[in-house]
Write a protein that holds these residues in place. Structure first.
Motif, PDB file in Angstrom:
ATOM      1  N   CYS A 187       0.825  -1.219   0.000  1.00 61.16           N
ATOM      2  CA  CYS A 187       0.000   0.000   0.000  1.00 61.16           C
ATOM      3  C   CYS A 187       0.852   1.259   0.000  1.00 61.16           C
ATOM      4  O   CYS A 187       0.478   2.266  -0.601  1.00 61.16           O
ATOM      5  CB  CYS A 187      -0.947   0.011   1.188  1.00 61.16           C
ATOM      6  SG  CYS A 187      -2.181  -1.282   1.055  1.00 61.16           S
ATOM      7  N   CYS A 231       2.172   1.538  -3.520  1.00 64.05           N
ATOM      8  CA  CYS A 231       1.036   1.844  -4.387  1.00 64.05           C
ATOM      9  C   CYS A 231       0.637   3.322  -4.229  1.00 64.05           C
ATOM     10  O   CYS A 231       0.363   4.019  -5.204  1.00 64.05           O
ATOM     11  CB  CYS A 231      -0.127   0.934  -4.011  1.00 64.05           C
ATOM     12  SG  CYS A 231      -1.630   1.196  -4.931  1.00 64.05           S
ATOM     13  N   LYS A 253       0.503   6.015  -7.226  1.00 63.27           N
ATOM     14  CA  LYS A 253      -0.786   6.606  -7.635  1.00 63.27           C
ATOM     15  C   LYS A 253      -0.742   8.129  -7.511  1.00 63.27           C
ATOM     16  O   LYS A 253      -1.118   8.838  -8.440  1.00 63.27           O
ATOM     17  CB  LYS A 253      -1.927   6.035  -6.765  1.00 63.27           C
ATOM     18  CG  LYS A 253      -2.349   4.636  -7.218  1.00 63.27           C
ATOM     19  CD  LYS A 253      -3.705   4.232  -6.669  1.00 63.27           C
ATOM     20  CE  LYS A 253      -3.703   4.095  -5.181  1.00 63.27           C
ATOM     21  NZ  LYS A 253      -4.850   3.337  -4.659  1.00 63.27           N
ATOM     22  N   CYS A 271      -9.437  -4.661  -2.953  1.00 62.83           N
ATOM     23  CA  CYS A 271      -8.063  -5.002  -3.300  1.00 62.83           C
ATOM     24  C   CYS A 271      -7.545  -6.013  -2.268  1.00 62.83           C
ATOM     25  O   CYS A 271      -7.694  -5.791  -1.059  1.00 62.83           O
ATOM     26  CB  CYS A 271      -7.191  -3.747  -3.289  1.00 62.83           C
ATOM     27  SG  CYS A 271      -5.444  -4.109  -3.491  1.00 62.83           S
TER      28      CYS A 271
HETATM   29  S1  SF4 Z   1      -5.200  -0.279  -4.115  1.00 68.59           S
HETATM   30 FE1  SF4 Z   1      -4.590  -2.064  -2.913  1.00 68.59          FE
HETATM   31  S2  SF4 Z   1      -2.362  -1.913  -2.797  1.00 68.59           S
HETATM   32 FE2  SF4 Z   1      -3.104   0.087  -3.448  1.00 68.59          FE
HETATM   33  S3  SF4 Z   1      -3.321   1.254  -1.549  1.00 68.59           S
HETATM   34 FE3  SF4 Z   1      -5.327   0.326  -1.969  1.00 68.59          FE
HETATM   35  S4  SF4 Z   1      -5.313  -1.607  -0.826  1.00 68.59           S
HETATM   36 FE4  SF4 Z   1      -3.185  -0.906  -0.973  1.00 68.59          FE
END
Ligand code: SF4
Ligand SMILES: [Zn+2]
Ligand SMILES: [Zn+2]
Length: 307
Positions: free
Chosen positions: A134, A137, A141, A227
């Motif tokens: 996370c 990620c 993002k 997710c």
């Molecule tokens: S999309 Fe999945 S990996 Fe990305 S922050 Fe959210 S829970 Fe975490």
């Protein structure tokens, strides 16, 4: 159960407003809450170009759906995270749902694949950096939402965070006295650098249940599974705690988060990012000489070279 507003069959009970609504009244309620959010936080105007970050889940697709119907100029941005392998995996299914939604509305969808463009998906990245998936990620993002919005000339990035998300985040920030994060927790973050695009959360006044009901009544085919990386996250624990409080006293989440916003000082929000400079490598805004994204990419390159 009947709709308290028009007497038709109700689709959702809304204890926090001591009411129940039918599909049509829910639709009007959702659009009204978005309108209040947009107006109160001066999120965007009808002429602005809005980039909606869409994961394929209910919140982001419901947000995109509502903004299109309200006449806003929107495009979608989907980050393919590379979670799972094969056609039935989490990321591929999320992408397919997002693509199908965009095509059904004739809307533009920009897709960025981490594996193809950055050299590693979220799981490999977490492995290389020894960080949680996370955290990796989140860096990817945030970076691409902003970079792509800026490069394509969008005025604002909109995400589907809802009241449950924001209340849980507030609870986490308070429990750990994360003052810097508390100052910045807002439904609208201003543009404080030439290459930093404004970020907004138009669904912050709506709960997860209300958005799910909206998505279902609108016939949106969204990704139901969460997710797989979210399992065991602190955010889910805070949401559960808040749901228990909400069940006991409807409206708790709303008073908690909206009460916080009422007391927040706007000048603190604007001041926090004022010290941003340019990343030495990619030029994107950062408070450090080299941004978090470039440091992650460096780790990917080193890991691939030593293979
Ligand atoms: S999309 Fe999945 S990996 Fe990305 S922050 Fe959210 S829970 Fe975490
Ligand atoms: Zn009704
Ligand atoms: Zn950089």
């Amino acid at each position: 159960m009947r709709c308290r507003r028009c007497g038709q069959k109700a689709v959702l009970k809304m204890p926090r407003h001591n009411t129940a609504v039918c599909g049509g009244c829910l639709d009007r309620f959702v659009q009204k809450q978005i309108k209040i959010a947009v107006k109160d936080h001066r999120m965007f105007s009808p002429t602005d170009r809005i980039l909606v970050a869409v994961s394929g889940g209910k919140d982001s697709l419901a947000l995109w759906d509502a903004l299109i119907r309200m006449g806003y100029r929107t495009s979608g941005l989907h980050i393919h995270q590379g979670i799972g392998q094969g056609i039935g995996d989490y990321s591929s299914v999320s992408y397919r749902k997002t693509r199908a939604f965009a095509d059904s509305r004739g809307a533009e969808l920009i897709v960025h694949s981490l594996e193809e463009n950055d050299g590693a998906g979220v799981l490999e990245l977490a492995d290389i950096t020894k960080r949680s998936p996370c955290s990796a990620c989140g860096v990817m993002k945030r970076y691409h939402f902003n970079r792509i919005a800026h490069e394509y000339g969008f005025d604002v990035v909109a995400t589907g965070h809802n009241l449950d998300d924001e209340a849980a985040r507030l609870m986490g920030n308070l429990l750990h006295w994360q003052e810097a994060y508390l100052m910045k927790q807002s439904p609208a973050l201003p543009k404080t650098h030439e290459r930093l695009v404004k970020k907004v959360k138009p669904l912050y006044r709506l709960t997860e249940r209300e958005i799910s009901a909206y998505a279902v009544t609108r016939g949106i085919d969204y990704m139901i599974e969460e997710c797989p990386m979210s399992a065991g996250s602190k955010q889910l624990v805070y949401k559960e705690a808040l749901n228990r409080l909400e069940a006991d006293a409807p409206g708790t989440k709303m008073y908690f988060y909206l009460g916080f916003l009422d007391r927040q000082r706007p000048e603190l929000l604007a001041g926090e990012d004022a010290k941003l400079g340019d990343c030495e490598r990619c030029g994107q805004p950062t408070s450090l000489p080299v941004c978090s994204y470039c440091r992650l990419v460096e780790r990917i390159n080193v890991a691939h070279e030593t293979l």
